[in-house]
Design a protein around this motif. Structure first.
Motif, PDB file in Angstrom:
ATOM      1  N   ALA A 551       0.826  -1.204   0.000  1.00  0.00           N
ATOM      2  CA  ALA A 551       0.000   0.000   0.000  1.00  0.00           C
ATOM      3  C   ALA A 551       0.858   1.251   0.000  1.00  0.00           C
ATOM      4  CB  ALA A 551      -0.940  -0.015   1.195  1.00  0.00           C
ATOM      5  N   VAL A 552       1.878   1.265   0.851  1.00  0.00           N
ATOM      6  CA  VAL A 552       2.757   2.433   0.934  1.00  0.00           C
ATOM      7  C   VAL A 552       3.507   2.630  -0.373  1.00  0.00           C
ATOM      8  CG1 VAL A 552       4.814   3.371   2.082  1.00  0.00           C
ATOM      9  CG2 VAL A 552       2.980   2.329   3.438  1.00  0.00           C
ATOM     10  N   ASN A 553       4.021   1.568  -0.950  1.00  0.00           N
ATOM     11  CA  ASN A 553       4.779   1.681  -2.196  1.00  0.00           C
ATOM     12  C   ASN A 553       3.907   2.186  -3.346  1.00  0.00           C
ATOM     13  OD1 ASN A 553       7.226   0.834  -1.130  1.00  0.00           O
ATOM     14  ND2 ASN A 553       6.764  -1.336  -1.465  1.00  0.00           N
ATOM     15  N   LEU A 554       2.675   1.668  -3.423  1.00  0.00           N
ATOM     16  CA  LEU A 554       1.778   2.102  -4.496  1.00  0.00           C
ATOM     17  C   LEU A 554       1.395   3.574  -4.342  1.00  0.00           C
ATOM     18  CD1 LEU A 554      -0.558  -1.031  -4.773  1.00  0.00           C
ATOM     19  CD2 LEU A 554       1.085  -0.222  -6.490  1.00  0.00           C
ATOM     20  N   PHE A 555       1.150   4.001  -3.096  1.00  0.00           N
ATOM     21  CA  PHE A 555       0.788   5.401  -2.861  1.00  0.00           C
ATOM     22  C   PHE A 555       1.947   6.335  -3.200  1.00  0.00           C
ATOM     23  CE2 PHE A 555       0.389   9.075   0.060  1.00  0.00           C
ATOM     24  CZ  PHE A 555      -0.758   9.641  -0.504  1.00  0.00           C
ATOM     25  N   LEU A 556       3.158   5.950  -2.812  1.00  0.00           N
ATOM     26  CA  LEU A 556       4.315   6.803  -3.101  1.00  0.00           C
ATOM     27  C   LEU A 556       4.575   6.876  -4.604  1.00  0.00           C
ATOM     28  CD1 LEU A 556       6.777   5.762  -0.233  1.00  0.00           C
ATOM     29  CD2 LEU A 556       5.197   7.703  -0.317  1.00  0.00           C
ATOM     30  N   GLU A 557       4.294   5.778  -5.308  1.00  0.00           N
ATOM     31  CA  GLU A 557       4.446   5.794  -6.762  1.00  0.00           C
ATOM     32  C   GLU A 557       3.402   6.717  -7.392  1.00  0.00           C
ATOM     33  OE1 GLU A 557       5.849   5.024 -10.541  1.00  0.00           O
ATOM     34  OE2 GLU A 557       6.762   4.631  -8.577  1.00  0.00           O
ATOM     35  N   LYS A 558       2.206   6.727  -6.818  1.00  0.00           N
ATOM     36  CA  LYS A 558       1.163   7.616  -7.331  1.00  0.00           C
ATOM     37  C   LYS A 558       1.545   9.077  -7.112  1.00  0.00           C
ATOM     38  CE  LYS A 558      -3.794   8.485  -7.200  1.00  0.00           C
ATOM     39  NZ  LYS A 558      -5.122   8.115  -6.640  1.00  0.00           N
ATOM     40  N   ILE A 559       2.169   9.386  -5.956  1.00  0.00           N
ATOM     41  CA  ILE A 559       2.622  10.758  -5.691  1.00  0.00           C
ATOM     42  C   ILE A 559       3.629  11.175  -6.752  1.00  0.00           C
ATOM     43  CG2 ILE A 559       3.971  12.189  -4.087  1.00  0.00           C
ATOM     44  CD1 ILE A 559       2.739  10.614  -1.790  1.00  0.00           C
ATOM     45  N   ARG A 560       4.504  10.253  -7.110  1.00  0.00           N
ATOM     46  CA  ARG A 560       5.561  10.568  -8.067  1.00  0.00           C
ATOM     47  C   ARG A 560       5.003  10.827  -9.477  1.00  0.00           C
ATOM     48  NH1 ARG A 560       8.935   8.260 -11.669  1.00  0.00           N
ATOM     49  NH2 ARG A 560       7.833   6.277 -11.551  1.00  0.00           N
ATOM     50  N   THR A 561       3.959  10.093  -9.833  1.00  0.00           N
ATOM     51  CA  THR A 561       3.431  10.201 -11.215  1.00  0.00           C
ATOM     52  C   THR A 561       2.289  11.209 -11.355  1.00  0.00           C
ATOM     53  OG1 THR A 561       1.962   8.323 -10.778  1.00  0.00           O
ATOM     54  CG2 THR A 561       4.115   7.846 -11.773  1.00  0.00           C
ATOM     55  N   ASP A 562       1.557  11.430 -10.278  1.00  0.00           N
ATOM     56  CA  ASP A 562       0.398  12.332 -10.327  1.00  0.00           C
ATOM     57  C   ASP A 562       0.782  13.672  -9.682  1.00  0.00           C
ATOM     58  OD1 ASP A 562      -1.980  13.643 -10.333  1.00  0.00           O
ATOM     59  OD2 ASP A 562      -3.120  12.055  -9.322  1.00  0.00           O
ATOM     60  N   GLY A 563       1.080  14.659 -10.488  1.00  0.00           N
ATOM     61  CA  GLY A 563       1.511  15.951  -9.978  1.00  0.00           C
ATOM     62  C   GLY A 563       0.438  16.711  -9.246  1.00  0.00           C
ATOM     63  N   ARG A 564      -0.856  16.335  -9.448  1.00  0.00           N
ATOM     64  CA  ARG A 564      -1.946  17.052  -8.787  1.00  0.00           C
ATOM     65  C   ARG A 564      -2.220  16.539  -7.382  1.00  0.00           C
ATOM     66  NH1 ARG A 564      -6.579  15.970 -12.952  1.00  0.00           N
ATOM     67  NH2 ARG A 564      -5.580  13.914 -12.710  1.00  0.00           N
ATOM     68  N   LEU A 565      -1.728  15.350  -7.064  1.00  0.00           N
ATOM     69  CA  LEU A 565      -1.993  14.751  -5.761  1.00  0.00           C
ATOM     70  C   LEU A 565      -1.178  15.458  -4.674  1.00  0.00           C
ATOM     71  CD1 LEU A 565      -3.407  12.434  -4.195  1.00  0.00           C
ATOM     72  CD2 LEU A 565      -1.347  11.064  -4.602  1.00  0.00           C
ATOM     73  N   VAL A 566      -1.862  15.901  -3.625  1.00  0.00           N
ATOM     74  CA  VAL A 566      -1.190  16.546  -2.489  1.00  0.00           C
ATOM     75  C   VAL A 566      -0.820  15.469  -1.475  1.00  0.00           C
ATOM     76  CG1 VAL A 566      -1.405  18.209  -0.618  1.00  0.00           C
ATOM     77  CG2 VAL A 566      -2.506  18.663  -2.825  1.00  0.00           C
ATOM     78  N   PRO A 567       0.474  15.236  -1.259  1.00  0.00           N
ATOM     79  CA  PRO A 567       0.854  14.168  -0.320  1.00  0.00           C
ATOM     80  C   PRO A 567       0.515  14.550   1.121  1.00  0.00           C
ATOM     81  CG  PRO A 567       2.803  15.351  -1.088  1.00  0.00           C
ATOM     82  CD  PRO A 567       1.648  15.885  -1.874  1.00  0.00           C
ATOM     83  N   SER A 568      -0.240  13.688   1.786  1.00  0.00           N
ATOM     84  CA  SER A 568      -0.586  13.895   3.200  1.00  0.00           C
ATOM     85  C   SER A 568      -1.196  12.601   3.712  1.00  0.00           C
ATOM     86  CB  SER A 568      -1.581  15.051   3.354  1.00  0.00           C
ATOM     87  OG  SER A 568      -2.836  14.710   2.800  1.00  0.00           O
ATOM     88  N   PHE A 569      -1.484  12.553   4.996  1.00  0.00           N
ATOM     89  CA  PHE A 569      -2.128  11.356   5.529  1.00  0.00           C
ATOM     90  C   PHE A 569      -3.555  11.258   5.017  1.00  0.00           C
ATOM     91  CE2 PHE A 569      -4.634   8.986   8.596  1.00  0.00           C
ATOM     92  CZ  PHE A 569      -3.884   7.828   8.711  1.00  0.00           C
ATOM     93  N   ASN A 570      -4.216  12.410   4.819  1.00  0.00           N
ATOM     94  CA  ASN A 570      -5.591  12.385   4.304  1.00  0.00           C
ATOM     95  C   ASN A 570      -5.650  11.697   2.957  1.00  0.00           C
ATOM     96  OD1 ASN A 570      -6.683  13.701   6.484  1.00  0.00           O
ATOM     97  ND2 ASN A 570      -6.534  15.735   5.569  1.00  0.00           N
ATOM     98  N   THR A 571      -4.760  12.057   2.040  1.00  0.00           N
ATOM     99  CA  THR A 571      -4.780  11.443   0.709  1.00  0.00           C
ATOM    100  C   THR A 571      -4.361   9.978   0.759  1.00  0.00           C
ATOM    101  OG1 THR A 571      -2.564  12.363   0.328  1.00  0.00           O
ATOM    102  CG2 THR A 571      -4.430  13.599  -0.533  1.00  0.00           C
ATOM    103  N   PHE A 572      -3.494   9.606   1.700  1.00  0.00           N
ATOM    104  CA  PHE A 572      -3.122   8.194   1.867  1.00  0.00           C
ATOM    105  C   PHE A 572      -4.337   7.392   2.334  1.00  0.00           C
ATOM    106  CE2 PHE A 572      -1.716   4.790   4.778  1.00  0.00           C
ATOM    107  CZ  PHE A 572      -1.048   3.980   3.868  1.00  0.00           C
TER     108      PHE A 572
END
Length: 838
Positions: A551-572
């Motif tokens: 789960a963590v790896n997939l979310f971090l990969e999404k942060i890297r590829t999706d420039g609109r995603l705001v990284p935070s615990f809420n989005t995780f």
């Protein structure tokens, strides 16, 4: 006009001919090799180590040829500390520390060893036939080149044996050190001026039977030159009662009372005269027969015969080598009243060794002359006594004062005996020498032991030498120091965070400035999520660990590829709820392997609208990378079982970010009671990772605790913190003396280290205000030092509530200038002459 003065020039009587090939050659052709001796520090040697040192000296002496002389010369010079306050880079507190010790008196110890090859005829020289009273005739024996070669070879063997012992080191002195240069004095010049300064001034010598003077200094000589003056028994070491307990032994060498414990200007000369032992025993056999023949006429002859026969029996049965020996203490002062006190002090110290003090008023000039480096062959035969090598070596001084570390980096501590500042490197130099394998530190000290003073003193000096320091505290111990740094840097540094209800500390564990999530960052996020998810007594299953990792790896990969995603615990949280849940269904992951609904339910308090939604969703990133002194004060949440471990672990993530990105810069993280929060079952791996990894990034982790039960009861502390902290620092443990066995076993302390620790604060000087601290490096270096600070430092470090409030009120009154407030408080205390305790 004829000169009628009863005086002679030094040149006309001078016994030294030349220095060639780094050897001193006398006018009687005696050859002397000179060494400088480095001894272990005071209170750091055990009985077994003293015996090992003694054994090494004995082995070394036995390799010397017949008619050699071993001359140990130990100098103890009274000096006053000169502060180094001229440097521009000194801080306010460093300068005040130096000024505090201005003119502090102490003893400087310098030790020399002279190995001399003389002849049979010269070894029988008496006091009426020295270089002061006769001309020089070169003995025939010394004209043989093989004799000189064999002697120099034996000197090399002597040096190797001593240095291989590992306790004492001797270094061959070169010509410039013996004779001196244009800019520095040699040992001979220093001897004639009774000084160890690099620049000396030769003075007139007054040689008389009633009195001897060097310049204005009157000499006082005590000798041990007769067996009647010696104690009934000698040993390699003695028990120092002032620092010993019924559970521990503090040992000093047998001759320590006339060494570092004798606080006056003095020189201790010890001689071993190696004659032909077979000839000596033959002479004693003849004396024994004579005494036997005369025993019927006198009971004293019968007793003497018994003593001689016992000496011969010892020599033959134990294979001991018969030699002659002598020891003397030469003290001086330019004040005659002071000289009387010195005379009594020397006599008292000799009496402590159970020797009979003998104040020699006749032979002072002769013995002074014989002690000239390279002139031991002029020693008067009648001033020596017969003994064995092993017994004579017991009068060798076995320890020295504390020495400065030969390193540009370190902290300033204080010698516990003399009160002189000592430069001590407990990080870099021990690493280079292989004494320690990491720079981590474990500090244990009960309340009131001076723990906060030592840690303040240490981190302040680390900071001033360029270290990035991050502290996690639960008692406002570093508030004064942090405020001072903040004021000094104009707010650029000295950042103090404290948890308030209306302004809580907030983080964003999913944010990285450069957008790169390395393995270490991923592991710290997984550890954080596990901490939020599982209780201490509820370890995750292997399936749950794998699911969370994915789960963590997939979310971090999404942060890297999706420039609109705001990284935070809420989005995780939303990613797990909306996307990862579907992924698990596609993989047909069973609910018992990973219950996603339970996972979301447990983490809901940290999601938007939850009780702790502020904690992991910060919209402003803490820019702490360039801040060199940061304090997180968590006293307000230390009892909150939810917030405290989470906040602590995220703060440590801040340090790990520094650790990864600040290349080649020293970093330190210091955890007071906060280590308890991250040493639970679920976070043990995180703590272990930090302690094992920080070494590779030029960093060090320091933990501080005051309760001995904490270290005894926690297996994680034992397995992680202690085993990965090669530097252990303990303060006064006397209140735990009855249960110190368990502490000793847990920390892996030797009996030597136990004795040192239990001696802390046992014999403190009442005229000074300080607390002692034991510092152990690896398993081979340990010593006790004093934490003594100036009044300015005291007010900066103090944790006394009334004094802190007084400082804060005065700071506010002075417009926030805490440095000026500290100066004024310290000045008023000095004027009031009030005493302070640390």
């Amino acid at each position: 006009m004829r000169n009628v003065m009863k005086a002679a020039t030094l040149e006309s009587k001078f016994p030294i001919l030349a220095v060639e090939h780094d050897c001193i050659i006398s006018k009687d052709a005696d050859i002397t090799v000179a060494y400088k001796v480095e001894l272990p520090e005071l209170f750091t040697v055990t009985r077994n180590e003293y015996e090992a040192i003694h054994s090494a000296w004995a082995k070394a002496v036995k390799v010397l040829p017949n008619y050699s002389i071993v001359h140990r010369q130990d100098w103890f010079i009274e000096e006053n500390y000169t502060p180094d306050i001229q440097r521009d880079d000194l801080s306010f507190l460093s300068r005040s520390f130096e000024r505090h010790f201005n003119e502090r008196p102490y003893l400087r110890h310098t030790s020399y060893l002279f190995l001399t090859k003389t002849t049979k005829e010269r070894s029988r020289t008496q006091s009426n036939f020295t270089a002061l009273t006769r001309n020089f005739i070169i003995p025939k024996e010394m004209q043989d080149k093989d004799t000189v070669t064999r002697f120099l070879e034996s000197c090399d063997q002597f040096e190797r044996i001593i240095n291989d012992s590992g306790f004492v080191r001797i270094t061959r002195m070169r010509k410039d050190e013996i004779t001196g240069t244009e800019n520095s004095a040699g040992i001979i010049e220093k001897y004639f001026s009774l000084s160890q300064e690099e620049t000396t001034c030769l003075q007139d010598l007054t040689l008389g039977a009633a009195e001897m003077k060097v310049g204005d200094n009157c000499l006082c000589l005590h000798t041990l030159s007769d067996t009647d003056d010696l104690p009934g028994k000698v040993a390699t070491d003695m028990r120092y009662e002032r620092l010993s307990t019924d559970r521990s032994d503090c040992r000093l060498s047998f001759a320590a009372p006339i060494g570092v414990l004798l606080t006056c200007n003095h020189i201790v000369n010890q001689y071993l005269f190696i004659d032909d032992p077979a000839e000596n025993l033959k002479k004693f056999e003849k004396q024994a027969r004579n005494m036997h023949s005369l025993s019927r006429y006198s009971r004293s002859n019968q007793i003497n015969r018994e003593w001689i026969e016992e000496y011969l029996n010892e020599a033959h049965s134990l294979g001991l080598t018969s030699i002659r020996a002598h020891c003397n203490v030469l003290a001086w002062s330019d004040d005659r009243n002071r000289l009387k006190q010195i005379k009594n002090d020397v006599g008292s110290q000799l009496a402590l060794m159970e020797c009979k003090p003998r104040h020699n008023t006749v032979d002072t000039p002769t013995l002074f002359w014989a002690a000239i480096p390279g002139n031991a062959g002029d020693f008067p035969f009648e001033e020596s006594y017969y003994t064995f090598i092993e017994q004579a070596l017991c009068f060798f001084i076995g320890e020295s004062c504390s020495r400065d570390s030969l390193s540009p980096f370190g902290i300033r501590m204080v010698d516990r005996l003399t009160g002189k500042p000592v430069h001590l490197d407990i990080s870099d130099l021990p690493m280079r020498k292989g004494v320690i394998t990491n720079r981590n530190k474990f500090i244990l000290g009960p309340s009131g032991s001076g723990k906060s003073f030592f840690t303040n003193h240490m981190v302040r000096q680390y900071y001033e030498q360029g270290t990035h320091v991050l502290l996690i505290d639960t008692g406002n111990s570093y508030q004064g120091l942090c405020n001072l740094i903040h004021n000094k840097t104009g707010g650029e540094d000295g950042i103090y965070f404290t948890y308030e209800e209306n302004d809580p500390i907030a983080f964003n564990p999913f944010y990285v400035e450069d957008g790169v999530f390395d393995i270490e960052k991923k592991e710290s996020i997984k550890t954080l999520i596990l901490t939020l998810w599982k209780r201490d007594d509820e370890p995750p299953t292997r399936a749950e660990e794998v699911a969370l990792s994915n789960a963590v790896n997939l979310f971090l990969e999404k942060i890297r590829t999706d420039g609109r995603l705001v990284p935070s615990f809420n989005t995780f949280y939303e990613f797990i709820r909306d996307e990862y849940q579907e992924i698990l269904k596609e993989k047909r992951t069973r609910e018992k392997d990973f219950d996603v609904f339970n996972f979301l339910n447990v983490l809901e308090p940290y999601y938007r609208g939850g009780e702790y939604d502020f904690l992991l969703n910060s919209d402003k990133q803490l820019d702490l990378l360039g801040k060199r002194f940061i304090v997180f004060e968590l006293d307000n949440i230390k009892d909150n079982k939810v917030l405290f471990p989470i906040v602590t672990i995220i703060i440590m993530e801040t340090f790990i970010n520094k650790m990864r990105r600040l290349k080649g810069i020293r970093k330190m993280i210091l955890l007071e009671e906060a280590w308890k929060a991250i040493s639970k079952e679920g976070m043990a791996e995180y703590l272990k990772y930090l302690f094992k990894t920080v070494r590779k990034f030029f960093g060090e982790a320091v933990v501080v605790t005051q309760e001995v039960e904490d270290i005894i009861s926690s297996d994680i502390v034992k397995g992680t913190i202690i085993n990965n902290s090669d530097c252990k620092i303990l303060l006064d443990q006397r209140k735990y003396a009855n249960k110190f066995d368990s502490i000793q076993s847990l920390l892996g302390l030797t009996d030597k280290e136990r004795a040192q620790i239990l001696s802390i604060n046992m014999a403190n000087n009442p005229s000074r205000r300080y607390k002692e601290v034991w510092i152990g490096l690896g398993s081979s270096q340990s010593a006790v030092y004093a934490t003594e600070v100036s009044l300015d430092e005291y007010y900066c470090y103090t944790t006394e509530e009334t004094e802190k409030l007084e400082l804060m009120r005065l700071t506010e009154k002075l417009g926030g200038n805490i440095e000026l407030a500290i100066r004024q408080l310290a000045a008023s205390k000095r004027e009031g002459k009030s005493s302070l305790t640390n």
